[in-house]
Design an enzyme around this catalytic site. Structure first.
Site, PDB file in Angstrom:
ATOM      1  N   MET A  30      25.787 -70.887 -23.741  1.00 38.68           N
ATOM      2  CA  MET A  30      26.145 -70.336 -25.050  1.00 38.68           C
ATOM      3  C   MET A  30      25.378 -71.066 -26.154  1.00 38.68           C
ATOM      4  SD  MET A  30      30.051 -69.074 -24.806  1.00 38.68           S
ATOM      5  CE  MET A  30      30.825 -70.604 -25.259  1.00 38.68           C
ATOM      6  N   GLY A  31      24.363 -71.850 -25.778  1.00 41.28           N
ATOM      7  CA  GLY A  31      23.491 -72.466 -26.775  1.00 41.28           C
ATOM      8  C   GLY A  31      24.023 -73.750 -27.375  1.00 41.28           C
ATOM      9  N   TYR A  32      23.388 -74.154 -28.488  1.00 42.21           N
ATOM     10  CA  TYR A  32      23.630 -75.426 -29.178  1.00 42.21           C
ATOM     11  C   TYR A  32      23.438 -76.569 -28.176  1.00 42.21           C
ATOM     12  CZ  TYR A  32      24.929 -77.983 -33.318  1.00 42.21           C
ATOM     13  OH  TYR A  32      24.879 -78.788 -34.426  1.00 42.21           O
ATOM     14  N   GLY A  36      23.352 -82.244 -21.603  1.00 42.85           N
ATOM     15  CA  GLY A  36      23.967 -81.599 -20.435  1.00 42.85           C
ATOM     16  C   GLY A  36      23.262 -80.284 -20.107  1.00 42.85           C
ATOM     17  N   HIS A  37      23.010 -79.474 -21.135  1.00 47.64           N
ATOM     18  CA  HIS A  37      22.274 -78.222 -20.908  1.00 47.64           C
ATOM     19  C   HIS A  37      20.871 -78.523 -20.380  1.00 47.64           C
ATOM     20  CE1 HIS A  37      25.106 -76.824 -24.190  1.00 47.64           C
ATOM     21  NE2 HIS A  37      25.279 -75.891 -23.288  1.00 47.64           N
ATOM     22  N   GLN A 153      36.037 -73.335 -14.417  1.00 52.44           N
ATOM     23  CA  GLN A 153      35.075 -72.227 -14.518  1.00 52.44           C
ATOM     24  C   GLN A 153      34.250 -72.106 -13.241  1.00 52.44           C
ATOM     25  OE1 GLN A 153      32.664 -71.062 -18.091  1.00 52.44           O
ATOM     26  NE2 GLN A 153      31.105 -72.323 -17.126  1.00 52.44           N
ATOM     27  N   SER A 185      29.499 -82.078 -25.137  1.00 55.47           N
ATOM     28  CA  SER A 185      29.990 -80.722 -25.356  1.00 55.47           C
ATOM     29  C   SER A 185      29.455 -80.251 -26.700  1.00 55.47           C
ATOM     30  CB  SER A 185      31.529 -80.733 -25.403  1.00 55.47           C
ATOM     31  OG  SER A 185      32.003 -79.542 -25.998  1.00 55.47           O
TER      32      SER A 185
END
Ligand code: PAF
Length: 282
Positions: A30-32, A36-37, A153, A185
């Site tokens: 979901m971006g930002y 971690g991403h 999830q 996060s």
């Protein structure tokens, strides 16, 4: 890196890649972006010939009164990060391209979605499953990478993939943390300096429970009490949403830690709702 906003055009490109014998790794986001991403993208890059990253703040996984409008966004920066990680296709659809006004089809795993985060967010996992299945279908990914911070999830998505025979392999990556233990996060941006200073206590509480379990404590109620005592001292601004011990796969609540056990929590700190988890026993 190609940027797609049209689901049809993304699917056409992915179909072309698959027809040429190229496998595809998918990182749904979901971006930002934070580290971690970046870890998910860097790992996914090693798993397949092509890397597809989706950047979509999925409206159907937000309930009324949740932070859909306020959810942090920085498309320009995110685009540069995705490109730097060797993404072949960045998929950034508008909500209307993903959901027709009369959208009526939902994917649900009710049994696993009732507890933990699902108790306070009743439509959340239905929205997650629906959008992730759409992304699997559009990208024809052979492998998809998720983070362990969102344990529920990934457990629900694993069950969905198994039950619906979706031909994709799910890979879960360990949670990336700040030096003081706070799980990264996108929502950490909501924390005031005072809240941020207390936030590492979330992880400290979970580590304390694991130490007690390693020393032989099996009672879930005693483990919970020990964590809540620590939080009362170190996390006075926190408001507990839940602190539960469950089986890591079935997510069924446990009363004793005598086999595989996951402690998971959600804590509200100011405007942020922070989640974290720890395996007490593998
Ligand atoms: O974990 C997330 O960021 C989202 O739930 C996901 C998997 C991208 C679906 O919107």
């Amino acid at each position: 890196m190609q940027i797609f906003t049209s689901p049809r055009e993304l699917a056409a490109q992915c179909q072309e890649w698959r027809a040429a014998g190229e496998d595809i790794a998918l990182v749904p986001t979901m971006g930002y972006y934070h580290a971690g991403h970046e870890d998910l993208m860097a790992h996914a890059r090693t798993l397949a010939k092509r890397l597809v990253v989706s950047l979509f703040v999925n409206p159907t996984q937000f309930g009324p009164g949740e932070d859909l409008e306020a959810y942090p966004r920085n498309t320009e920066r995110d685009t540069a990060i995705a490109a730097a990680h060797g993404t072949d296709a960045l998929f950034m659809p508008e909500p209307a391209a993903m959901y027709a006004p009369d959208h009526a089809t939902w994917v649900e795993v009710p049994e696993l979605s009732k507890g933990l985060c699902g108790a306070a967010r009743p439509v959340h996992f239905r929205g997650v499953c629906t959008v992730v299945l759409k992304l699997f279908l559009l990208s024809q990914a052979t492998v998809a990478v998720f983070g362990q911070k969102d344990w529920q999830q990934q457990a629900i998505l694993r069950r969905m993939v198994r039950d619906l025979n979706v031909p994709v392999r799910l890979v879960t990556r360990e949670t990336v943390r700040e030096a003081d233990g706070l799980a990264l996060s996108s929502r950490n941006v909501y924390l005031t300096p005072e809240e941020r200073a207390q936030a590492p206590a979330i992880r400290q509480g979970l580590l304390h429970a694991r130490q007690l379990a390693e020393k032989g404590e099996t009672s879930v109620s005693l483990l919970r009490e020990a964590v809540l005592r620590l939080w009362a001292q170190r996390l006075p601004l926190g408001r507990l949403d839940y602190l539960s011990v469950v089986h890591p796969e079935s997510l069924k609540p446990l009363t004793d830690v005598t086999g595989p056990a996951l402690m998971a929590c959600a804590v509200r700190l100011g405007k942020a709702r922070l989640i974290d988890n720890i395996l007490l026993r593998q």
